[in-house]
Design an enzyme around this catalytic site. Structure first.
Site: not given
Ligand code: FPP
Length: 235
Positions: A16, A19, A29, A33, A67, A127, A182, A188-190
């Site tokens: 988390d 963004g 954002r 990622h 989203r 793993l 987290r 939270r568990i979301s």
């Molecule tokens: C939460 O941050 C993150 C996500 C919803 C996406 C996480 C996905 C990746 C990092 C890709 C991983 C993929 C591979 C194949 C390795 P948020 O957008 O909720 O952040 P915020 O709470 O600050 O808005």
């Protein structure tokens, strides 16, 4: 020492804060990622090095489909590219790669990508790395309940106990997480692994996911090592 003193068999991570990390830098954002993928790689490499058996990541929830379209398609594109890009690394490190979740909602291109990476790593014995994609805990329990009900209709005389329910969840065969981490300060568990985290230890950190690397992972594992797990019993 740069090694955890006690290892969980299965550690799962809610990534988390991507963004917010991007916003702090005045970027879109999706930039967060992309940076977050490097954190996934860092956690995977440390898990291989330390001999953790299962590591899993909550990459995209059923709720994340709500989203903006541009973010959803950017994330799906990123995940397809990232898993293909990591395939040689999975092979090198003997990593078995799995994606768990509601595949019906994924594009045929992404499904094909997933099937390729899964089939080319299925016999790896090191793993097991799992990406929970288009997943939610309630969805998993519901689909398991439906399958179990169908089984009972077809086999009215069979007896089932509570452990048999595990066999209908998408996580069948995977041990429940010992540790859930987290990032980003949210506690939270979301709608994540609701059934499977009944006795999981939780570690929350304020670090945003793109900044969560080997040292932050080690700190969380040390926190886990200090916990006294009693599973409801008296020691
Ligand atoms: C939460 O941050 C993150 C996500 C919803 C996406 C996480 C996905 C990746 C990092 C890709 C991983 C993929 C591979 C194949 C390795 P948020 O957008 O909720 O952040 P915020 O709470 O600050 O808005």
């Amino acid at each position: 020492m740069d090694r955890p003193s006690k290892l969980p068999q299965h550690v799962t991570l809610i990534m988390d804060g991507n963004g917010r990390w991007a916003k702090q830098r005045g970027k879109e954002r999706i930039f967060g990622h992309y940076e977050g993928v490097s954190s996934v790689r860092a956690v995977m490499e440390a898990s291989v090095e330390w001999g953790i058996k299962y590591v899993s990541f909550y990459a995209f929830s059923e709720e994340n489909w709500n989203r903006p379209d541009s973010e959803v398609s950017g994330l799906m594109d990123l995940m397809g590219k990232a898993m293909s890009h990591e395939l040689p690394t999975f092979k090198k490190y003997n990593v078995r790669f799995l994606v768990l979740g509601n595949r019906e909602r994924l594009s045929s291109g992404l499904k094909a990508e997933i099937e390729k990476v899964e089939s080319q790593t299925k016999d790896n014995t090191g793993l097991t790395m799992i990406l929970f994609l288009s997943y939610s805990g309630k969805w998993d329990i519901f689909q398991a309940a439906k399958k179990m009900a169908q089984h009972l209709i077809e086999n009215p005389d069979c007896t089932l106990d509570m452990d048999d329910f595990d066999e209908y969840l998408v996580t069948r065969g995977i041990p429940d997480p010992d540790l859930l981490i987290r990032t980003s300060g949210e506690q939270r568990i979301s709608n994540y692994l609701l059934w499977q985290t009944a006795y999981t230890e939780y570690v929350f950190t304020d670090v945003l996911w793109p900044d969560f690397r080997r040292n932050q992972f080690l700190e969380a594992l040390e926190e886990f090592a200090s916990r006294d797990r009693r599973f409801g019993k008296v020691k």
